[in-house]
Design a protein around this motif. Structure first.
Motif, short mmCIF file in Angstrom:
data_model
loop_
_atom_site.label_atom_id
_atom_site.label_comp_id
_atom_site.label_asym_id
_atom_site.label_seq_id
_atom_site.Cartn_x
_atom_site.Cartn_y
_atom_site.Cartn_z
N UNK A 106 0.26 -12.56 -5.96
CA UNK A 106 -0.33 -10.81 -5.57
C UNK A 106 -1.47 -10.58 -4.38
N UNK A 107 -2.20 -10.93 -4.07
CA UNK A 107 -3.45 -11.16 -4.20
C UNK A 107 -3.64 -11.21 -2.64
N UNK A 108 -2.62 -12.56 -2.42
CA UNK A 108 -2.54 -13.43 -1.08
C UNK A 108 -0.54 -13.16 -0.59
N UNK A 109 0.08 -12.73 -0.95
CA UNK A 109 1.57 -12.43 -0.41
C UNK A 109 1.26 -11.13 0.21
N UNK A 110 1.85 -11.19 1.72
CA UNK A 110 1.98 -9.70 2.35
C UNK A 110 3.99 -9.12 1.55
N UNK A 111 4.14 -9.21 0.66
CA UNK A 111 4.84 -9.29 0.07
C UNK A 111 5.44 -8.63 -1.80
N UNK A 112 4.18 -8.66 -2.07
CA UNK A 112 3.33 -8.58 -3.09
C UNK A 112 3.31 -7.43 -3.82
N UNK A 113 3.74 -6.60 -4.74
CA UNK A 113 3.45 -4.90 -5.02
C UNK A 113 2.17 -4.89 -4.90
#
Length: 106
Positions: free
Chosen positions: A74-81
């Motif tokens: 979640x926190x290291x992905x630019x596609x996460x909610x």
């Protein structure tokens, strides 16, 4: 077999979820911005998680790995909610502030 609520309650009481969030947020270059909001979101994610997988992780002592995986995804992905909900808007606000400062400096 335990419910997700029972499992999450165990790890809230022993503070494992909180410690995992603190550890992963300390690795972010943006720092701890939105950490408390994400903590609440993470609890919701865990409550809605697949019960069989949650029980497997709990009874095989892999909850630390499961929680860390969810946080990192979640926190290291630019596609996460998470990114779409918090970081994207923080970046836009920062860009707008910088643009206003440039206009005022001229």
């Amino acid at each position: 077999m335990l419910s997700n609520h029972e499992i999450v309650e165990i790890y809230l009481k022993n503070k494992l979820i909180e410690k995992c969030v603190e550890c992963q947020f300390s690795k972010k270059k943006e720092g701890r911005r939105n950490q408390e909001d994400f903590f609440q979101d993470l609890v919701l994610i865990l409550l809605e998680y697949d019960n069989d997988k949650m029980n497997d992780a709990h009874f095989n002592n892999h909850m630390n790995a499961l929680i860390t995986k969810i946080i990192q995804n979640n926190i290291f992905s630019k596609t996460s909610p998470y990114w779409k909900k918090y970081e994207k808007w923080s970046m836009i606000e920062t860009d707008e502030i910088k643009a206003e400062m440039d206009i005022e400096d001229e």
